[in-house]
Design a protein around this motif. Structure first.
Motif, PDB file in Angstrom:
ATOM      1  N   ILE A   1      19.653  -1.876  -3.424  1.00  0.00           N
ATOM      2  CA  ILE A   1      20.406  -1.493  -2.229  1.00  0.00           C
ATOM      3  C   ILE A   1      19.753  -0.270  -1.587  1.00  0.00           C
ATOM      4  O   ILE A   1      19.545  -0.208  -0.383  1.00  0.00           O
ATOM      5  CB  ILE A   1      21.883  -1.215  -2.589  1.00  0.00           C
ATOM      6  CG1 ILE A   1      22.579  -2.535  -2.876  1.00  0.00           C
ATOM      7  CG2 ILE A   1      22.579  -0.453  -1.468  1.00  0.00           C
ATOM      8  CD1 ILE A   1      23.970  -2.398  -3.439  1.00  0.00           C
ATOM      9  N   LEU A   2      19.388   0.682  -2.428  1.00  0.00           N
ATOM     10  CA  LEU A   2      18.754   1.895  -1.914  1.00  0.00           C
ATOM     11  C   LEU A   2      17.423   1.570  -1.237  1.00  0.00           C
ATOM     12  O   LEU A   2      17.040   2.211  -0.268  1.00  0.00           O
ATOM     13  CB  LEU A   2      18.536   2.870  -3.082  1.00  0.00           C
ATOM     14  CG  LEU A   2      17.976   4.248  -2.745  1.00  0.00           C
ATOM     15  CD1 LEU A   2      18.833   4.916  -1.688  1.00  0.00           C
ATOM     16  CD2 LEU A   2      17.925   5.113  -3.994  1.00  0.00           C
TER      17      LEU A   2
ATOM     18  N   SER B   1      15.964  -3.319   5.628  1.00  0.00           N
ATOM     19  CA  SER B   1      14.905  -3.969   4.848  1.00  0.00           C
ATOM     20  C   SER B   1      14.128  -2.900   4.099  1.00  0.00           C
ATOM     21  O   SER B   1      14.269  -1.705   4.389  1.00  0.00           O
ATOM     22  CB  SER B   1      13.960  -4.707   5.797  1.00  0.00           C
ATOM     23  OG  SER B   1      13.269  -3.752   6.575  1.00  0.00           O
ATOM     24  N   PRO B   2      13.293  -3.304   3.150  1.00  0.00           N
ATOM     25  CA  PRO B   2      12.435  -2.327   2.468  1.00  0.00           C
ATOM     26  C   PRO B   2      11.589  -1.529   3.453  1.00  0.00           C
ATOM     27  O   PRO B   2      11.312  -0.353   3.214  1.00  0.00           O
ATOM     28  CB  PRO B   2      11.566  -3.208   1.561  1.00  0.00           C
ATOM     29  CG  PRO B   2      12.408  -4.391   1.260  1.00  0.00           C
ATOM     30  CD  PRO B   2      13.187  -4.643   2.515  1.00  0.00           C
ATOM     31  N   ALA B   3      11.209  -2.144   4.561  1.00  0.00           N
ATOM     32  CA  ALA B   3      10.416  -1.407   5.549  1.00  0.00           C
ATOM     33  C   ALA B   3      11.186  -0.198   6.068  1.00  0.00           C
ATOM     34  O   ALA B   3      10.623   0.886   6.238  1.00  0.00           O
ATOM     35  CB  ALA B   3      10.036  -2.343   6.701  1.00  0.00           C
TER      36      ALA B   3
ATOM     37  N   LEU C   1      11.140   2.430   3.379  1.00  0.00           N
ATOM     38  CA  LEU C   1       9.829   3.084   3.335  1.00  0.00           C
ATOM     39  C   LEU C   1       9.688   4.083   4.471  1.00  0.00           C
ATOM     40  O   LEU C   1       9.179   5.186   4.287  1.00  0.00           O
ATOM     41  CB  LEU C   1       8.718   2.033   3.405  1.00  0.00           C
ATOM     42  CG  LEU C   1       8.429   1.301   2.097  1.00  0.00           C
ATOM     43  CD1 LEU C   1       7.542   0.097   2.354  1.00  0.00           C
ATOM     44  CD2 LEU C   1       7.790   2.232   1.086  1.00  0.00           C
ATOM     45  N   ALA C   2      10.172   3.689   5.640  1.00  0.00           N
ATOM     46  CA  ALA C   2      10.091   4.584   6.791  1.00  0.00           C
ATOM     47  C   ALA C   2      10.885   5.866   6.542  1.00  0.00           C
ATOM     48  O   ALA C   2      10.589   6.911   7.097  1.00  0.00           O
ATOM     49  CB  ALA C   2      10.610   3.866   8.040  1.00  0.00           C
TER      50      ALA C   2
ATOM     51  N   ASP D   1       3.348   7.499   1.789  1.00  0.00           N
ATOM     52  CA  ASP D   1       3.945   8.828   1.906  1.00  0.00           C
ATOM     53  C   ASP D   1       5.418   8.859   1.532  1.00  0.00           C
ATOM     54  O   ASP D   1       6.229   9.460   2.241  1.00  0.00           O
ATOM     55  CB  ASP D   1       3.773   9.372   3.341  1.00  0.00           C
ATOM     56  CG  ASP D   1       2.308   9.457   3.704  1.00  0.00           C
ATOM     57  OD1 ASP D   1       1.531   9.892   2.834  1.00  0.00           O
ATOM     58  OD2 ASP D   1       1.960   9.072   4.836  1.00  0.00           O
ATOM     59  N   VAL D   2       5.775   8.181   0.457  1.00  0.00           N
ATOM     60  CA  VAL D   2       7.182   8.218   0.087  1.00  0.00           C
ATOM     61  C   VAL D   2       7.516   9.558  -0.550  1.00  0.00           C
ATOM     62  O   VAL D   2       6.674  10.225  -1.138  1.00  0.00           O
ATOM     63  CB  VAL D   2       7.563   7.075  -0.885  1.00  0.00           C
ATOM     64  CG1 VAL D   2       7.308   5.735  -0.255  1.00  0.00           C
ATOM     65  CG2 VAL D   2       6.848   7.221  -2.210  1.00  0.00           C
TER      66      VAL D   2
END
Lengths: 512, 350
Positions: free
Chosen positions: A52-53, A75-77, A80-81, A162-163
């Motif tokens: 979920i996170l 979404s995962p995108a 990531l953003a 860059d997470v």
């Protein structure tokens, strides 16, 4: 800690379409630059929460705050953003691509024909690796790389994006002790650089070794969060399972009897024609548990398949109770007294679309006690047998006619154990018998294996879980690239020594 | 007896049954729209259909007669499907069963001998695809399609050549009266239908009550687990081709031995062509369950038997009726497809 948490999840509820309540209002707080352990049993909801996170699943209710601001990830995108990355338990690499192309995959631009600036990406990646002192070969197809390296690539893939927050789902499940140590060093380094890490695990020692704080989840609810410095394995275990776990299995001392299984100079080939088992010799005696430890993929699977009639022997002999059983079919072996708890529950041990009863007689279908007349099965007799197993092993099942896939993993595994024991074997070959199984069932199965040993059966236990091997085995062999690095009594060696053998160092050399 | 009755119920997936019934209803509904679109009155058409198929003894007899061969070819498909094999070779075994009936009843005019030889040739024709699959890994769809054509031309050669009827070159030799299947009452329906139902019940028994059938279903669902369970999936596959071939061979033999007034294979094999393929549709509607197939075959038989009256009374052309049949097959496939997609999605989520 008055600082604003880098991440906050409040009242997260997840109900799956089939009505399963995976999460029942979970609150989670993560601070900048910490390593947070997320501890829980299988099926507690850890992975669901993290998915979920990471935007892979959508919560039924609840809110997510990033640096105090409410955010929704589609979404995962999106995740990531917002600087959140995740490394999954099962890797998501393109096997034939090399590390570089795996890492830049998805960042190549949006136009169908837009050019990928490989050189620029490579430079950035090289700098990243140098800064972290965290090297991976960039131009080798990842399928040729060890699992530990593949995992590094997964981590790099996230760092390259860059997470700020890195989620690791059971990252040590596939690693050798040495690789685990290396991973921990990298994670500590990342922490020093100010990254935040969420470390999902069910291994108490690892959580205690690595994390700053631990949040324990049980059955979709947060049981509590503790500072790791104030936690002990006992405290965490109690939080995790809701009772004191017997971390030690009761095992009375016992003299082993006559040899039941003798393996002599056995050679077995793997799927790709390589020598998976090389000149292996050992014996398992009545009333002992012989454990085989080792990192997975060192020939254990091939060995077990060869012993159970599922794989051809290249050379050598297997002798059961004085009878040469080399090259016999599984059916013949079952009749001679071998039982096999296979490592892969869902692909080999059970036929998920069949009923509990149909699964309870797999490998027993010819037995006289299920016969109506020649060649037919009396299902009433089979059901009686199944009900007996369910009762004797406390298997929780909706009914004997329910599909076996409606049982939980632990109960499925108990059904397999029950079925194999009902073959009335002299030798039980148990391969990863508690993998993916909840704590209560694990304890049950382990105790049962000891019970079989106490009843003078021979037990061959193959497991990647070192604790399991050490706790259960009377003698153990450590397998590395198809050979034993040593055959020892677990109480006579240290974990470190076993770890070294798992890493390919011979016992004699260690003791020098 | 009561207990085994409940066992049969448990082998049937109730959800699948309801879905199939709904699908048939939806099929009719869409069919009605098609009929309306082409300017036919659905009510008249459908009542003509049911009138023709069920309104008289002759109608019922013809419904059941139509259902017989496709019931057997559907069993071929279903038995293989349960073993994990997509066997579309029923067509070829059907031809061989038919020609076997012609050849062997003219050697010995005994009904049982004719049926037996039909089954033998049908089973033998199942073997090439079975061996190609098991020992050479040739996909059964490819091999059975090609083998169907080999069967077609070989049997056609027998039909127009050695076994052509010297008195009636449009047909093969006729089945001698002593070997024809007895007719039921005063109808054109032979005991072929009863034998077909018996074959379906037997198939059910084999699949769900024998060790062989258990092994076949286990191999179909999970070959690796079957092997672990001491079953030899390769043997199970060969058996599925053999039993399947027996069913279609029997169907072909009974088509010729039990259908007045021809009792011969007609020129161009028009009266034996296509039943293997129709059987796939029947198996689909019957959800690959032998007992479901009995009803699905009767349902298909109804559509066929009702066709003449639909054409005469409602003036609906044959093609439209075929369209409706097609729509039903597709709508019935939808629940299965839905399951497939749903499983794929949930697997990704969990």
């Amino acid at each position: 800690m008055e600082e604003i948490p880098v991440l906050e999840m409040k009242g997260i509820v997840k109900i799956y379409p089939d009505g399963t309540k995976a999460l029942k209002g979970v609150d989670l707080t993560v601070y900048q630059g910490e390593i947070l352990g997320l501890l829980g049993e299988n099926g507690a909801g850890k992975t669901t929460l993290m998915k979920i996170l990471f935007g892979m699943l959508h919560p039924t209710a609840g809110k997510i705050y990033v640096k105090g601001e409410e955010t929704r990830f589609k979404s995962p995108a999106d995740a990531l953003a917002n600087g959140i990355g995740m490394v999954h338990q099962h890797f998501t690499l393109v096997e034939v691509f090399d590390a570089l192309h795996n890492i830049i995959l998805g960042m190549e631009g949006h136009g169908m024909f837009s050019k990928i600036d490989v050189e620029k990406a490579k430079k950035k990646l090289q700098k990243l690796m140098d800064d972290l002192n965290f090297q991976v070969p960039l131009n080798v197809p990842v399928e040729e790389l060890p699992v530990g390296v593949q995992q590094r690539i997964e981590i790099l893939k996230m760092l390259f994006r860059d997470v700020e927050v890195l989620i690791l789902d059971e990252p040590t499940a596939v690693l050798t002790p040495l690789e685990v140590e290396e991973l921990f060093q990298v994670l500590r380094k990342l922490k020093a650089e100010g990254k935040t890490i969420i470390f999902i695990s069910h291994k108490l020692n690892e959580v205690i070794e690595l994390t700053d704080r631990v949040t324990v989840i049980r059955k979709g609810e947060v049981i509590g969060t503790v500072k790791t410095s104030e936690a002990t394995p006992q405290i965490l275990a109690r939080m995790m399972v809701g009772r004191d776990v017997v971390l030690r299995i009761q095992k009375p001392p016992k003299e082993a009897g006559k040899p039941i299984l003798k393996v002599e100079n056995l050679w077995v080939k793997g799927d790709r024609g390589e020598d998976a088992v090389k000149n292996l010799s050992f014996e398992v005696r009545a009333g002992e548990i012989f454990g085989i430890a080792g990192v997975e993929g060192n020939g254990q699977t091939e060995l077990v398949e060869a012993l159970t009639g599922l794989r051809n022997l290249e050379r050598g002999h297997v002798i059961l109770n004085g009878i040469d059983i080399s090259g016999r079919s599984p059916k013949e072996l079952y009749e001679l007294g071998i039982a096999h708890i296979p490592e892969d529950r869902t692909h080999m041990g059970l036929i998920l679309d069949m009923t509990v009863t149909e699964n309870a007689i797999l490998g027993l279908q010819w037995r006289e006690k299920f016969k109506r007349w020649k060649g037919t099965i009396d299902w009433n007799k089979a059901k009686r047998h199944t009900n007996n197993l369910i009762g004797e092993f406390d298997i929780i099942a909706p009914g004997v006619d329910a599909p076996v896939k409606s049982l939980s993993g632990g109960n499925q595994q108990k059904l397999i154990v029950a079925r194999e024991v009902s073959k009335q074997p002299v030798l039980i070959i148990a391969s990863q018998p508690t993998r993916g199984v909840d704590v209560a069932s694990t304890e049950y199965i382990r105790n049962y294996l000891v019970k079989l040993r106490n009843e003078d059966k021979a037990v061959l236990l193959v497991s990647a879980d070192l604790d399991e091997i050490i706790q259960l085995s009377d003698r153990m062999g450590v397998m590395y690239e198809g050979e034993f690095m040593g055959v020892v009594k677990p109480e006579e060696v240290t974990t470190e020594e076993i770890g070294m053998m798992m890493g390919g160092i011979k016992y004699e050399e260690i003791r020098k | 007896m009561k207990k085994s009755g409940s066992d049969i119920l448990k082998s049937i997936n109730l959800k699948a049954l309801i879905e199939s019934l709904i699908a048939i209803f939806v099929g009719f509904l869409i069919g009605a729209i098609v009929l309306l679109a082409f300017g036919y009155d659905p009510v008249t058409t459908y009542s003509a259909l049911f009138q023709g198929a069920l309104g008289s003894t002759t109608g019922i007899a013809s419904t059941l007669a139509y259902s017989t061969p496709i019931m057997l070819t559907a069993l071929t498909f279903a038995i293989s499907a349960r073993t994990g094999i997509f066997n579309i070779g029923a067509e070829g075994s059907f031809y061989f069963g038919a020609i076997a009936a012609v050849i062997f009843t003219n050697i010995w005019g005994n009904m049982w001998f004719g049926l037996f030889m039909g089954m033998v040739l049908g089973a033998l024709w199942g073997l090439p695809a079975a061996f190609l699959k098991v020992y050479r890994g040739v996909h059964e769809v490819i091999s059975t399609i090609m083998l169907n054509w080999i069967a077609w031309f070989f049997v056609l050669w027998l039909v127009v050549g050695p076994y052509a009827n010297p008195n009636d070159p449009n047909k093969t030799l006729r089945i001698p009266p002593s070997a024809r299947l007895p007719l039921i009452g005063n109808t054109n329906l032979s005991i072929a239908f009863i034998i077909a139902v018996f074959a379906a019940v037997l198939s059910y028994y084999i699949l769900w009550h024998t060790i062989l059938g258990y092994g076949m279903r286990a191999s179909g669902l999970n070959p690796r687990a079957a092997e672990y369970g001491g079953i030899k999936p390769k043997q199970a596959i060969i058996w599925s081709f053999i039993i399947g071939g027996i069913m279609s061979g029997l169907g072909g033999a009974m088509k010729i031995m039990g259908e007045p007034p021809t009792y011969a294979i007609s020129q161009g094999m028009a009266n034996v062509y296509g039943y293997g393929f129709d059987g796939i549709g029947v198996a689909l509607v019957g959800r690959n369950h032998p007992l479901g197939i009995i009803f699905a075959a009767i349902f298909f038989g109804m559509l066929r038997a009702g066709t003449p009256l639909m054409q005469i009374e409602a003036q609906v052309p044959l093609e439209i009726i075929k369209v409706i049949q097609g729509i039903i097959v597709i709508t019935v496939a939808i629940p299965g497809l839905y399951d497939l997609i749903k499983n794929a999605i949930t697997r990704r989520e969990v």
